[in-house]
Design an enzyme around this catalytic site. Structure first.
Site, PDB file in Angstrom:
ATOM      1  N   ASP A 122      -0.546  -7.741   6.878  1.00  0.00           N
ATOM      2  CA  ASP A 122       0.412  -7.319   5.791  1.00  0.00           C
ATOM      3  C   ASP A 122       1.791  -7.664   5.494  1.00  0.00           C
ATOM      4  O   ASP A 122       2.466  -7.035   4.885  1.00  0.00           O
ATOM      5  CB  ASP A 122       0.430  -5.589   5.795  1.00  0.00           C
ATOM      6  CG  ASP A 122      -0.823  -4.982   6.300  1.00  0.00           C
ATOM      7  OD1 ASP A 122      -1.798  -5.106   5.527  1.00  0.00           O
ATOM      8  OD2 ASP A 122      -1.059  -4.272   7.094  1.00  0.00           O
ATOM      9  N   GLY A 146       2.207 -10.326   3.684  1.00  0.00           N
ATOM     10  CA  GLY A 146       2.407 -10.870   2.184  1.00  0.00           C
ATOM     11  C   GLY A 146       1.687 -12.448   2.217  1.00  0.00           C
ATOM     12  O   GLY A 146       2.240 -13.211   1.350  1.00  0.00           O
ATOM     13  N   HIS A 180      -5.680  -8.919   0.681  1.00  0.00           N
ATOM     14  CA  HIS A 180      -4.652  -9.813   0.113  1.00  0.00           C
ATOM     15  C   HIS A 180      -4.427  -9.367  -1.347  1.00  0.00           C
ATOM     16  O   HIS A 180      -5.289  -9.509  -2.079  1.00  0.00           O
ATOM     17  CB  HIS A 180      -4.890 -11.443   0.129  1.00  0.00           C
ATOM     18  CG  HIS A 180      -4.732 -11.885   1.555  1.00  0.00           C
ATOM     19  ND1 HIS A 180      -5.201 -13.232   1.692  1.00  0.00           N
ATOM     20  CD2 HIS A 180      -4.444 -11.526   2.677  1.00  0.00           C
ATOM     21  CE1 HIS A 180      -5.173 -13.297   3.195  1.00  0.00           C
ATOM     22  NE2 HIS A 180      -4.667 -12.455   3.612  1.00  0.00           N
ATOM     23  N   THR A 192     -10.714  -0.110  10.382  1.00  0.00           N
ATOM     24  CA  THR A 192     -11.248   0.132   9.230  1.00  0.00           C
ATOM     25  C   THR A 192     -12.606   0.743   8.916  1.00  0.00           C
ATOM     26  O   THR A 192     -13.132   1.282   7.878  1.00  0.00           O
ATOM     27  CB  THR A 192     -11.057  -0.937   8.297  1.00  0.00           C
ATOM     28  OG1 THR A 192     -11.967  -1.853   8.656  1.00  0.00           O
ATOM     29  CG2 THR A 192      -9.745  -1.453   8.169  1.00  0.00           C
ATOM     30  N   GLN A 218      -4.810 -10.798   8.589  1.00  0.00           N
ATOM     31  CA  GLN A 218      -4.102 -10.080   9.757  1.00  0.00           C
ATOM     32  C   GLN A 218      -2.928 -10.544  10.278  1.00  0.00           C
ATOM     33  O   GLN A 218      -2.221 -11.209   9.391  1.00  0.00           O
ATOM     34  CB  GLN A 218      -5.159  -9.681  11.030  1.00  0.00           C
ATOM     35  CG  GLN A 218      -6.143  -8.419  10.411  1.00  0.00           C
ATOM     36  CD  GLN A 218      -7.672  -9.111  10.362  1.00  0.00           C
ATOM     37  OE1 GLN A 218      -7.748 -10.002  10.799  1.00  0.00           O
ATOM     38  NE2 GLN A 218      -8.523  -8.321   9.793  1.00  0.00           N
ATOM     39  N   ALA A 237      -4.095  -2.607   1.676  1.00  0.00           N
ATOM     40  CA  ALA A 237      -4.687  -2.888   0.336  1.00  0.00           C
ATOM     41  C   ALA A 237      -6.228  -2.739   0.572  1.00  0.00           C
ATOM     42  O   ALA A 237      -6.913  -2.640  -0.379  1.00  0.00           O
ATOM     43  CB  ALA A 237      -4.480  -4.498  -0.042  1.00  0.00           C
ATOM     44  N   THR A 238      -6.626  -2.568   1.740  1.00  0.00           N
ATOM     45  CA  THR A 238      -8.205  -2.556   2.033  1.00  0.00           C
ATOM     46  C   THR A 238      -8.408  -1.020   2.109  1.00  0.00           C
ATOM     47  O   THR A 238      -9.362  -0.551   1.564  1.00  0.00           O
ATOM     48  CB  THR A 238      -8.572  -3.006   3.331  1.00  0.00           C
ATOM     49  OG1 THR A 238      -8.420  -4.497   3.155  1.00  0.00           O
ATOM     50  CG2 THR A 238      -9.901  -2.926   3.771  1.00  0.00           C
ATOM     51  N   ARG A 247      -4.320   3.275   3.495  1.00  0.00           N
ATOM     52  CA  ARG A 247      -3.609   3.981   4.428  1.00  0.00           C
ATOM     53  C   ARG A 247      -2.186   3.709   4.499  1.00  0.00           C
ATOM     54  O   ARG A 247      -1.744   2.601   4.257  1.00  0.00           O
ATOM     55  CB  ARG A 247      -4.122   3.683   6.012  1.00  0.00           C
ATOM     56  CG  ARG A 247      -5.651   4.394   6.054  1.00  0.00           C
ATOM     57  CD  ARG A 247      -6.099   4.326   7.617  1.00  0.00           C
ATOM     58  NE  ARG A 247      -6.260   2.712   7.750  1.00  0.00           N
ATOM     59  CZ  ARG A 247      -6.581   2.333   9.172  1.00  0.00           C
ATOM     60  NH1 ARG A 247      -6.936   3.285  10.206  1.00  0.00           N
ATOM     61  NH2 ARG A 247      -6.827   1.025   9.370  1.00  0.00           N
ATOM     62  N   LYS A 299       9.412 -10.020   1.026  1.00  0.00           N
ATOM     63  CA  LYS A 299       9.961  -8.682   0.946  1.00  0.00           C
ATOM     64  C   LYS A 299      11.244  -8.489   1.324  1.00  0.00           C
ATOM     65  O   LYS A 299      11.693  -7.208   1.649  1.00  0.00           O
ATOM     66  CB  LYS A 299       9.042  -7.718   1.561  1.00  0.00           C
ATOM     67  CG  LYS A 299       7.554  -7.766   1.243  1.00  0.00           C
ATOM     68  CD  LYS A 299       6.554  -6.778   1.571  1.00  0.00           C
ATOM     69  CE  LYS A 299       6.626  -5.679   0.492  1.00  0.00           C
ATOM     70  NZ  LYS A 299       5.514  -4.498   0.886  1.00  0.00           N
ATOM     71  N   ASP A 348      13.797  -8.219  -0.511  1.00  0.00           N
ATOM     72  CA  ASP A 348      14.110  -7.549  -1.551  1.00  0.00           C
ATOM     73  C   ASP A 348      14.129  -5.877  -1.312  1.00  0.00           C
ATOM     74  O   ASP A 348      14.750  -5.142  -2.017  1.00  0.00           O
ATOM     75  CB  ASP A 348      13.603  -7.698  -3.064  1.00  0.00           C
ATOM     76  CG  ASP A 348      11.993  -7.681  -2.888  1.00  0.00           C
ATOM     77  OD1 ASP A 348      11.290  -8.498  -2.314  1.00  0.00           O
ATOM     78  OD2 ASP A 348      11.414  -6.764  -3.651  1.00  0.00           O
TER      79      ASP A 348
END
Length: 432
Positions: free
Chosen positions: A13, A15, A41, A131, A226, A301-302, A305, A333, A335
């Protein structure tokens, strides 16, 4: 010609999708080399959001060729559904822009059932936090040499023989150990042969195809899923995925030789997140963690959670740099940290009173580490959309400079927002 590998350096996660999309402009081909549809993604292009799980991020750009490598475990139904969703938003997919390695192992319905049954039996305390999409059981079958590959669908008699043998074992386990329902051979056989027919035009012997592309001088981008701390060997075992998520997976998962890789780019979130169970030394269970989660929209995204959030962990990223041989890092990230009065980064661990700069293999030890922090001033100004280093707030520059010092790898790219235009490129990996 250049071969560039993109890997996550934390727990996923980070990016990667946006950066793959950005670098695809210079690439001729994009290859996904491991994982399955447990990874997601998210791309934002011209204000439009795309979420991809199996298909390489380069598919959004016209004229690019994409490939799903043999290191991926493939759920044909999930792939066909993803292709249909992309078609609905105007992304045309054909054998001209997508290839699937014939050696790719297939996820079957019983893999999902085993995955979910195992997590249920372990209970809340001991579950891995998968998952539930059959990734681990499929890789298990692959290693045990009982896996069913895409190429097997084109030999129906062999496919049925393998399926029958597997179901003898699977149904016994499901019914007698997990007390769950089993599966009928005919249902799976008919569904998979039908989906195999749909995917036949995309099926390719990928290694020679990539070798030819290299001979023609094409730029190839290898896209990982991952992150390094979820690697089956070098991650926080057993709270890991079942594949090789570091840069070496690009070779074993596609058929490209190690000596052909030119540049490895590690994607690094400016703070740290993790989904699911397992050790997380810098986790914030306080207002700062909630701030990062809310502002960073930290939901998988998947699975959807919520992600656990924490301060930047240099020990983790150094570990990733070591096992993947990073040439540069991309910070994402940044920002999200705008508006914080102070920021912290972890430079080492203290375990049982002793300091260490390494991630211990013993998960019980990692569970009880005390992070050694440096505290730095935060910044109130916005970094969103900054495209020049000098435009960044002085405190943000100081934070990034210190981050580079403790990690030991230079910044190649800085992402200051979700859109591909909100990016500062220090060194283009294809031109390094």
């Amino acid at each position: 010609m250049s071969n560039v590998v993109i890997v996550g350096t934390q727990w996923g996660d980070e990016g990667k999708g946006k950066i793959v999309d950005l670098l695809t402009e210079q690439a001729d081909m994009v290859v996904r080399f491991q994982g399955g549809h447990n990874a997601g993604h998210t791309l934002v292009v011209d204000g439009k959001k795309y979420i991809l799980h199996l298909i390489p991020s380069g598919i959004i750009r016209p004229g690019k060729q994409c490939a799903i490598g043999n290191g991926v475990v493939l759920d044909p139904a999930a792939l066909l559904a993803e292709m249909a969703k992309l078609a609905e938003v105007g992304v045309a997919i054909s054998p001209e822009n997508l290839k699937i390695a014939d050696r790719t192992n297939l996820i079957l319905p019983y893999h999902n059932a085993l995955d979910q049954a195992r997590e249920k039996k372990k209970g809340e305390e001991k579950k891995i936090g998968t998952t539930g999409r059959g990734i681990g059981p499929c890789y298990e079958d692959k290693s045990a040499r009982r896996g069913i590959r895409l190429v097997d669908l084109y030999n129906p008699a062999l496919f049925e023989e393998k399926l029958r043998e597997n179901l003898d074992l699977v149904n016994f386990l499901l019914k007698n150990y997990y007390h769950e329902e089993g599966f009928q051979l005919a249902d799976i056989r008919d569904d998979y042969l039908r989906m195999g027919d749909q995917l036949a035009p995309y099926c390719e012997d990928l290694a020679p195809w990539l070798e030819q592309a290299q001979a023609e001088g094409k730029n190839i981008l290898f896209e990982g899923a991952q992150g390094a701390l979820l690697d089956v060997d070098f991650g926080t075992y057993p709270f890991v995925t079942s594949s090789t998520t570091n840069a070496s997976g690009a070779c074993s998962g596609s058929g490209v030789a190690p000596g052909k890789l030119d540049y490895v780019l590690g994607i690094v979130k400016a703070y740290t997140t993790r989904v699911g169970s397992g050790p997380f030394p810098t986790e914030l269970e306080c207002a700062d963690g909630q701030y990062l989660a809310k502002k960073g929209h930290e939901f998988g995204a998947t699975t959807g959670r919520p992600r656990r959030c924490g301060w930047f962990d240099a020990v983790v990223v150094r570990h990733s740099a070591r096992v993947s041989g990073l040439n540069g890092i991309c910070i994402t990230k940044l920002d999200v940290m705008d508006g914080m009065s102070e920021v912290r980064l972890c430079t080492g661990y203290r375990i049982d009173g002793k300091e260490t700069a390494y991630v211990p293999a013993d998960t019980a030890k990692l569970d009880r580490v005390e992070p050694i922090y440096e505290t730095m001033p935060g910044w109130r100004e916005s970094t969103v959309g900054c495209k020049n280093w000098q435009d960044l707030p002085a405190a943000a520059q100081a934070y990034l400079n210190r981050l580079v010092q403790v990690v030991g790898v230079p910044i190649s790219i800085l992402s200051t927002g979700p859109d591909r235009s909100e990016t500062l490129i220090v060194q283009n990996p294809f031109h390094a």
